[in-house]
Design a protein around this motif. Sequence first.
Motif, mmCIF file in Angstrom:
data_model
loop_
_atom_site.group_PDB
_atom_site.id
_atom_site.type_symbol
_atom_site.label_atom_id
_atom_site.label_comp_id
_atom_site.label_asym_id
_atom_site.label_seq_id
_atom_site.Cartn_x
_atom_site.Cartn_y
_atom_site.Cartn_z
ATOM 1 N N VAL A 156 0.806 -1.001 -0.031
ATOM 2 C CA VAL A 156 0.190 -0.012 0.166
ATOM 3 C C VAL A 156 0.865 1.271 0.031
ATOM 4 O O VAL A 156 1.680 1.435 0.647
ATOM 5 C CB VAL A 156 -0.830 0.133 1.356
ATOM 6 N N SER A 157 0.491 2.212 -0.710
ATOM 7 C CA SER A 157 1.165 3.499 -0.370
ATOM 8 C C SER A 157 0.210 4.471 0.129
ATOM 9 O O SER A 157 -0.900 4.769 -0.098
ATOM 10 C CB SER A 157 1.660 4.032 -1.985
ATOM 11 N N MET A 158 0.917 5.321 0.917
ATOM 12 C CA MET A 158 0.157 6.601 1.564
ATOM 13 C C MET A 158 1.151 7.792 0.724
ATOM 14 O O MET A 158 1.287 8.703 1.667
ATOM 15 C CB MET A 158 0.412 6.594 3.209
ATOM 16 N N GLY A 159 1.523 7.720 -0.188
ATOM 17 C CA GLY A 159 2.347 8.641 -0.687
ATOM 18 C C GLY A 159 3.826 8.065 -0.719
ATOM 19 O O GLY A 159 4.533 8.390 -1.734
ATOM 20 N N ASN A 160 4.193 7.288 0.353
ATOM 21 C CA ASN A 160 5.302 6.509 0.387
ATOM 22 C C ASN A 160 4.893 5.363 0.288
ATOM 23 O O ASN A 160 4.068 4.653 0.793
ATOM 24 C CB ASN A 160 6.139 7.030 1.452
ATOM 25 N N PRO A 161 5.928 4.261 -0.077
ATOM 26 C CA PRO A 161 5.606 2.989 -0.211
ATOM 27 C C PRO A 161 5.777 2.193 0.991
ATOM 28 O O PRO A 161 6.577 2.185 1.766
ATOM 29 C CB PRO A 161 6.482 2.538 -1.403
ATOM 30 N N HIS A 162 4.669 0.873 1.191
ATOM 31 C CA HIS A 162 4.792 0.161 2.345
ATOM 32 C C HIS A 162 4.425 -1.308 1.868
ATOM 33 O O HIS A 162 3.770 -1.489 0.980
ATOM 34 C CB HIS A 162 3.743 0.626 3.171
ATOM 35 N N HIS A 176 15.000 -6.718 11.985
ATOM 36 C CA HIS A 176 16.406 -6.467 11.931
ATOM 37 C C HIS A 176 16.943 -7.428 10.694
ATOM 38 O O HIS A 176 18.142 -6.762 10.139
ATOM 39 C CB HIS A 176 17.110 -6.474 13.016
ATOM 40 N N GLU A 177 16.518 -8.429 10.132
ATOM 41 C CA GLU A 177 17.002 -9.202 9.293
ATOM 42 C C GLU A 177 16.247 -9.402 7.839
ATOM 43 O O GLU A 177 16.721 -8.852 7.054
ATOM 44 C CB GLU A 177 17.379 -10.826 9.685
ATOM 45 N N LEU A 178 14.997 -9.455 8.128
ATOM 46 C CA LEU A 178 14.203 -9.629 6.923
ATOM 47 C C LEU A 178 13.739 -8.158 6.245
ATOM 48 O O LEU A 178 13.809 -7.917 5.134
ATOM 49 C CB LEU A 178 12.951 -10.408 7.245
ATOM 50 N N GLY A 179 13.677 -7.552 7.481
ATOM 51 C CA GLY A 179 13.206 -5.913 7.055
ATOM 52 C C GLY A 179 14.306 -5.156 5.942
ATOM 53 O O GLY A 179 13.798 -4.704 4.965
ATOM 54 N N HIS A 185 14.794 -4.782 -1.977
ATOM 55 C CA HIS A 185 14.197 -5.928 -2.912
ATOM 56 C C HIS A 185 13.948 -5.473 -4.223
ATOM 57 O O HIS A 185 13.550 -4.492 -4.489
ATOM 58 C CB HIS A 185 13.280 -6.869 -2.362
ATOM 59 N N GLU A 186 14.502 -6.311 -5.147
ATOM 60 C CA GLU A 186 14.271 -5.770 -6.747
ATOM 61 C C GLU A 186 12.716 -5.561 -6.908
ATOM 62 O O GLU A 186 12.337 -5.112 -8.000
ATOM 63 C CB GLU A 186 14.778 -6.649 -7.708
ATOM 64 N N LYS A 187 11.854 -6.190 -6.295
ATOM 65 C CA LYS A 187 10.465 -5.972 -6.678
ATOM 66 C C LYS A 187 10.068 -4.466 -6.506
ATOM 67 O O LYS A 187 8.790 -4.062 -6.754
ATOM 68 C CB LYS A 187 9.653 -6.861 -5.817
ATOM 69 N N PHE A 188 10.811 -3.715 -5.542
ATOM 70 C CA PHE A 188 10.572 -2.287 -5.129
ATOM 71 C C PHE A 188 11.250 -1.273 -5.574
ATOM 72 O O PHE A 188 12.356 -1.040 -5.054
ATOM 73 C CB PHE A 188 10.162 -2.243 -3.639
ATOM 74 N N PRO A 189 10.858 -0.744 -6.964
ATOM 75 C CA PRO A 189 11.852 0.163 -7.730
ATOM 76 C C PRO A 189 12.144 1.480 -6.749
ATOM 77 O O PRO A 189 13.377 2.017 -7.056
ATOM 78 C CB PRO A 189 10.816 0.646 -8.865
ATOM 79 N N GLN A 190 11.494 1.772 -5.930
ATOM 80 C CA GLN A 190 11.870 2.956 -5.061
ATOM 81 C C GLN A 190 12.106 2.538 -3.612
ATOM 82 O O GLN A 190 12.030 3.338 -2.794
ATOM 83 C CB GLN A 190 10.703 3.970 -5.281
ATOM 84 N N LYS A 191 12.527 1.350 -3.354
ATOM 85 C CA LYS A 191 12.640 0.789 -2.230
ATOM 86 C C LYS A 191 11.410 0.718 -1.255
ATOM 87 O O LYS A 191 10.176 1.019 -2.001
ATOM 88 C CB LYS A 191 13.884 1.246 -1.286
ATOM 89 N N ILE A 192 11.285 0.409 -0.007
ATOM 90 C CA ILE A 192 10.132 0.377 0.495
ATOM 91 C C ILE A 192 10.007 0.198 2.169
ATOM 92 O O ILE A 192 11.278 -0.130 2.450
ATOM 93 C CB ILE A 192 9.405 -0.939 -0.040
ATOM 94 N N ASN A 193 9.172 0.775 2.603
ATOM 95 C CA ASN A 193 9.265 0.670 4.220
ATOM 96 C C ASN A 193 8.505 -0.717 4.489
ATOM 97 O O ASN A 193 7.258 -1.169 4.002
ATOM 98 C CB ASN A 193 8.255 1.705 4.896
ATOM 99 N N TRP A 210 10.521 -1.336 9.816
ATOM 100 C CA TRP A 210 11.867 -1.127 9.295
ATOM 101 C C TRP A 210 11.670 -0.184 8.369
ATOM 102 O O TRP A 210 11.139 -0.486 7.137
ATOM 103 C CB TRP A 210 12.632 -2.433 8.824
ATOM 104 N N GLU A 211 12.172 0.894 8.547
ATOM 105 C CA GLU A 211 11.820 2.022 7.552
ATOM 106 C C GLU A 211 12.748 2.370 6.521
ATOM 107 O O GLU A 211 14.054 2.285 6.724
ATOM 108 C CB GLU A 211 11.671 3.266 8.448
ATOM 109 N N ARG A 212 12.168 2.561 5.270
ATOM 110 C CA ARG A 212 13.236 3.039 4.090
ATOM 111 C C ARG A 212 13.891 4.204 4.414
ATOM 112 O O ARG A 212 13.397 5.167 5.089
ATOM 113 C CB ARG A 212 12.323 3.121 3.118
ATOM 114 N N GLY A 213 15.323 3.935 4.637
ATOM 115 C CA GLY A 213 16.113 5.416 4.847
ATOM 116 C C GLY A 213 16.609 5.666 6.280
ATOM 117 O O GLY A 213 17.448 6.529 6.452
#
Length: 275
Positions: A156-162, A176-179, A185-193, A210-213
Amino acid sequence: MKFTKMHGCGNDYVYINGFIENVSDPESLAIKMSDRHFGVGSDGIVLILPSDTSDFRMRMFNADGSEAEMCGNAIRCVGKYVYDNKMTESKVITVETLAGMKKLELTVEKDRVTYAKVDMGEPILAPGKIPVVSTLEPVIGELVVVDHQAYALTCVSMGNPHAVAFVDEITDSHVHELGPKLEVHEKFPQKINVEFARIKDEDNIEMRVWERGSGETLACGTGACATLVAAVLNGKTNRKAAVDLIGGQLIIEWDEATNHVFMSGPAVTVFEGVW
Ligand SMILES: N[C@H](CCC[C@H](N)C(=O)O)C(=O)O
């Protein structure tokens, strides 16, 4: 340069008043100020700026310097900052973001904002707009393989991807490991939260992120919204639920009539400083 340290449910940022201060390189500044040993220490920085379309404008930068489209915990603190610093006398304000204009209703106690309800707008469910590489719409149960194991994610996106994973028990290994592996992951072109959610009952969700960035944060407002939407899409909760995060609780409602998501939660000023 003056700054104000604030947090929403423990998701802490450095707030800079762009009406007074000129920030020429916010990406670099975010990296330096966010460092919890050599800087102020935060999940990122937030610039509060004039706007031609709304009462104010907000720009948010993660701890790695990347700019995000929207930040739920931060926008509540922006509302608190502008009211407490007498930049507005209104308890209903609008803030321009990269995810569009957001409307806030501020709760004031003893002349200070303590709480805010934010109209976060409509969730974005089309895979190409989240974005996620998927043929599903909405993206429910998309299987993403990490280390030879498939994980069913609702995106889902709220303007940013999740990406939301529902689990029976949320573990440090998830976060901490899967996040971090899902984040890039390559499925997320703009990375993801990445949110890990445990359904307590049809009105209550526990969530870690686990937040993007920024890595694990104590709370994520847009993430809580995405998690509620994902829970409703998967038939797990009602359209209004409490989301319990490490740093506090947010009340999220996905209004059926307007299709808008509403987020309610606290906003706290910790200290003011000079950089
Ligand atoms: N890391 C997020 C931005 C911050 C979102 C979160 N802190 C919130 O409260 O919504 C991203 O890159 O999309």
